[in-house]
Design a protein around this motif. Structure first.
Motif, PDB file in Angstrom:
ATOM      1  N   UNK A   1       7.227  29.370  33.202  1.00  0.00           N
ATOM      2  CA  UNK A   1       8.568  29.126  33.750  1.00  0.00           C
ATOM      3  C   UNK A   1       8.428  28.478  35.128  1.00  0.00           C
ATOM      4  N   UNK A   2       9.184  27.408  35.342  1.00  0.00           N
ATOM      5  CA  UNK A   2       9.101  26.649  36.595  1.00  0.00           C
ATOM      6  C   UNK A   2      10.136  27.166  37.600  1.00  0.00           C
ATOM      7  N   UNK A   3       9.674  27.369  38.828  1.00  0.00           N
ATOM      8  CA  UNK A   3      10.551  27.902  39.865  1.00  0.00           C
ATOM      9  C   UNK A   3      10.049  27.452  41.232  1.00  0.00           C
ATOM     10  N   UNK A   4      10.864  27.618  42.225  1.00  0.00           N
ATOM     11  CA  UNK A   4      10.483  27.298  43.590  1.00  0.00           C
ATOM     12  C   UNK A   4       9.788  28.478  44.243  1.00  0.00           C
ATOM     13  N   UNK A   5       8.596  28.240  44.768  1.00  0.00           N
ATOM     14  CA  UNK A   5       7.843  29.265  45.488  1.00  0.00           C
ATOM     15  C   UNK A   5       8.026  28.967  46.974  1.00  0.00           C
TER      16      UNK A   5
ATOM     17  N   UNK B   1      16.979  33.318  44.064  1.00  0.00           N
ATOM     18  CA  UNK B   1      18.130  32.959  43.233  1.00  0.00           C
ATOM     19  C   UNK B   1      17.698  32.630  41.815  1.00  0.00           C
ATOM     20  N   UNK B   2      18.507  33.066  40.849  1.00  0.00           N
ATOM     21  CA  UNK B   2      18.334  32.698  39.437  1.00  0.00           C
ATOM     22  C   UNK B   2      19.356  31.620  39.113  1.00  0.00           C
TER      23      UNK B   2
ATOM     24  N   UNK C   1      15.726  27.921  40.192  1.00  0.00           N
ATOM     25  CA  UNK C   1      15.375  29.316  40.453  1.00  0.00           C
ATOM     26  C   UNK C   1      14.274  29.330  41.507  1.00  0.00           C
ATOM     27  N   UNK C   2      14.386  30.224  42.487  1.00  0.00           N
ATOM     28  CA  UNK C   2      13.353  30.290  43.523  1.00  0.00           C
ATOM     29  C   UNK C   2      13.228  31.694  44.091  1.00  0.00           C
TER      30      UNK C   2
ATOM     31  N   UNK D   1      11.793  41.411  41.168  1.00  0.00           N
ATOM     32  CA  UNK D   1      12.478  40.726  42.268  1.00  0.00           C
ATOM     33  C   UNK D   1      13.983  40.772  42.045  1.00  0.00           C
ATOM     34  N   UNK D   2      14.725  40.952  43.122  1.00  0.00           N
ATOM     35  CA  UNK D   2      16.178  40.993  43.075  1.00  0.00           C
ATOM     36  C   UNK D   2      16.711  39.617  43.465  1.00  0.00           C
ATOM     37  N   UNK D   3      17.396  38.959  42.525  1.00  0.00           N
ATOM     38  CA  UNK D   3      17.870  37.600  42.734  1.00  0.00           C
ATOM     39  C   UNK D   3      19.383  37.521  42.588  1.00  0.00           C
TER      40      UNK D   3
END
Length: 462
Positions: free
Chosen positions: A232-236, A250-251, A151-152, A140-142
């Motif tokens: 790793x926790x991120x927004x889906x 975004x990272x 991060x999402x 993925x390109x963030x």
């Protein structure tokens, strides 16, 4: 004979003195190729390819609008670019003011507010990296951003709206390691604007230009080749709107507990470094941990503020032009404070500091024709017909006697050869926080050493 020898020695001494004075004078000015201020149509590899390949993990940083990017960038006018940048600046000021209680407000993000937003463009002049999420890993390109922490990425199914992105949208059902974060768990309690859907945690982030992302707060495997980070926790994100420029998300490298930096503290010790290239046709880098090039950097403290959980604060103490320190009271900087932000394009200075910089810069540029300004730029020149120009050096001083001299691409913003502008802007209010933006950070190795509370700079890194 002796007199002749004495005369020859005297002539050599005078010649040396003349050369030395000339050389010292050049240290106060840049003689630059006008064409070097604008990007090329061909992507340039990293400056030090051997180092780039040897330090792991290292991600290539490219400007998402340049030829090194795989994204199909939509051309924007300078007015749009600067307007979007100003939206981010205004949002940062509202956030800081709301927390510090100085009167400006920025309320919490509700689902009704989010779904009513039509969205705008999210950032311009932003830099992108590639990471992997899921098992098997999907690239993925963030955007990478030190001014954001969550991060999402967009996720299937898109329940209301997903914007067009270059990479295939991440499908959590195809990852054997994906799971939603449980509602009312400790990670859920700290994420932005959390709420619940059944037993699953929801998140929401709204940006300064009214772009937003909403969805499940989740865990999965994140890959930074060759490293693999589990849980790793991120927004889906399943409801996302705004012209995000085909990035997948975004990272977040901010200081909050949900950021990538905090979540990987055991592995990378909350140390990372990056270098933003001088031109959008060049390649920079982002690396993490003890392998980051953290030696030989001039270091300034990360200063504590009431809202230090949002941004990285450093203390700017002065400015110089052509080697001369400008007569600016240190309180001009200390009263408002300064953050360093990879996502803001143009450095924002307190009004008094900007006026002093502008005045001194103009005094050294009288040989060039001034032209009308544009948007936040009010000091612009016409370089038509010039192959090279001479501009004064611009230096920025920080706490601990740290002083950095900006490269020409960090001093000037070239719209065209007939309109090249001083690349700084003034805050509208002396109480507004200053922002050290990404144009002025170009080509420096910028090191974030969080355990030691320091940010370092070393020149000519990319």
């Amino acid at each position: 004979m002796a007199n002749s020898l004495l005369i020859n020695l005297l002539q050599i001494f005078l010649l040396f003195l003349s050369f030395s004075t000339h050389a010292l004078g050049l240290l106060k000015f840049h003689v630059i190729d006008v064409h070097a201020l604008t990007s090329k149509n061909v992507c340039s590899p990293p400056k030090d390819m051997e180092r780039f390949r040897s330090v792991k993990p290292t991600l290539a940083i490219v400007n998402r609008h340049g030829p090194c990017s795989t994204l199909h960038s939509v051309e924007k006018s300078l007015e749009q670019i600067l307007s979007i940048d100003q939206s981010r600046v205004d949002s940062i000021h509202r956030q800081i003011s709301a927390i510090s209680g100085t009167g400006k407000t920025s309320g919490p993000l509700s689902s009704s507010q989010i779904t009513a937003q039509s969205g705008g463009s999210f950032g311009v002049g932003a830099y992108i990296v590639e990471i992997g999420i899921g098992t098997p890993s999907k690239t993925l390109t963030l955007l990478f951003d030190t001014g954001s922490s969550v991060t999402w990425t967009q996720c299937k199914p898109c329940l209301r709206f997903c914007y067009t992105q270059h990479d295939p949208i991440f499908d959590p059902s195809q990852s054997s390691t994906y799971m939603n974060v449980t509602c009312n768990s400790a990670p859920c309690n700290v994420v932005n604007n959390n709420s619940c859907s059944g037993s699953s945690c929801l998140y929401g982030v709204r940006y300064g230009d009214r772009s937003y992302t909403v969805g499940y707060y989740a865990e999965d495997t994140l890959t930074l080749t060759p490293d693999v980070i589990h849980n790793f926790r991120f927004g889906c994100g399943q409801n996302n709107n705004g012209t995000f420029g085909e990035v997948a998300g975004l990272l977040g490298l901010g200081p909050s507990s949900e950021s990538f930096v905090s979540q990987t503290s055991d592995k990378y010790q909350r140390v990372f470094a990056y270098c933003l290239p001088a031109l959008s046709s060049s390649t920079g880098y982002l690396n993490f941990g003890s392998n980051s090039d953290i030696s030989n950097t001039n270091r300034t403290p990360i200063t504590k503020q009431p809202n230090s959980g949002l941004y990285y604060y450093i203390t700017m103490t002065g400015l110089s032009v052509a080697g001369d320190t400008l007569p600016i009271s240190s309180t001009v900087f200390s009263n408002a404070g300064t953050i360093i932000d990879s996502g803001t394009t143009i450095t924002q200075l307190p009004p008094d500091a900007y006026q002093a910089l502008r005045s001194a810069f103009r005094e050294h540029m009288t040989q060039y024709k001034m032209v009308p300004g544009i948007s936040m730029f009010d000091t612009c020149y016409d370089f038509t017909g010039f192959d090279s120009v001479t501009i004064p050096t611009v230096g920025i001083q920080f706490l601990n006697n740290v002083s950095i001299d900006l490269v020409p691409n960090g001093i000037l913003y070239a719209i065209s050869s007939s309109q090249v502008c001083l690349a700084f802007a003034s805050n509208s209010d002396p109480s507004d926080t200053g922002i050290f933006g990404n144009v002025q950070q170009k080509t420096f190795n910028v090191v974030y050493d969080i355990p030691n509370g320091e940010i370092g700079f070393s020149p000519e890194a990319c």
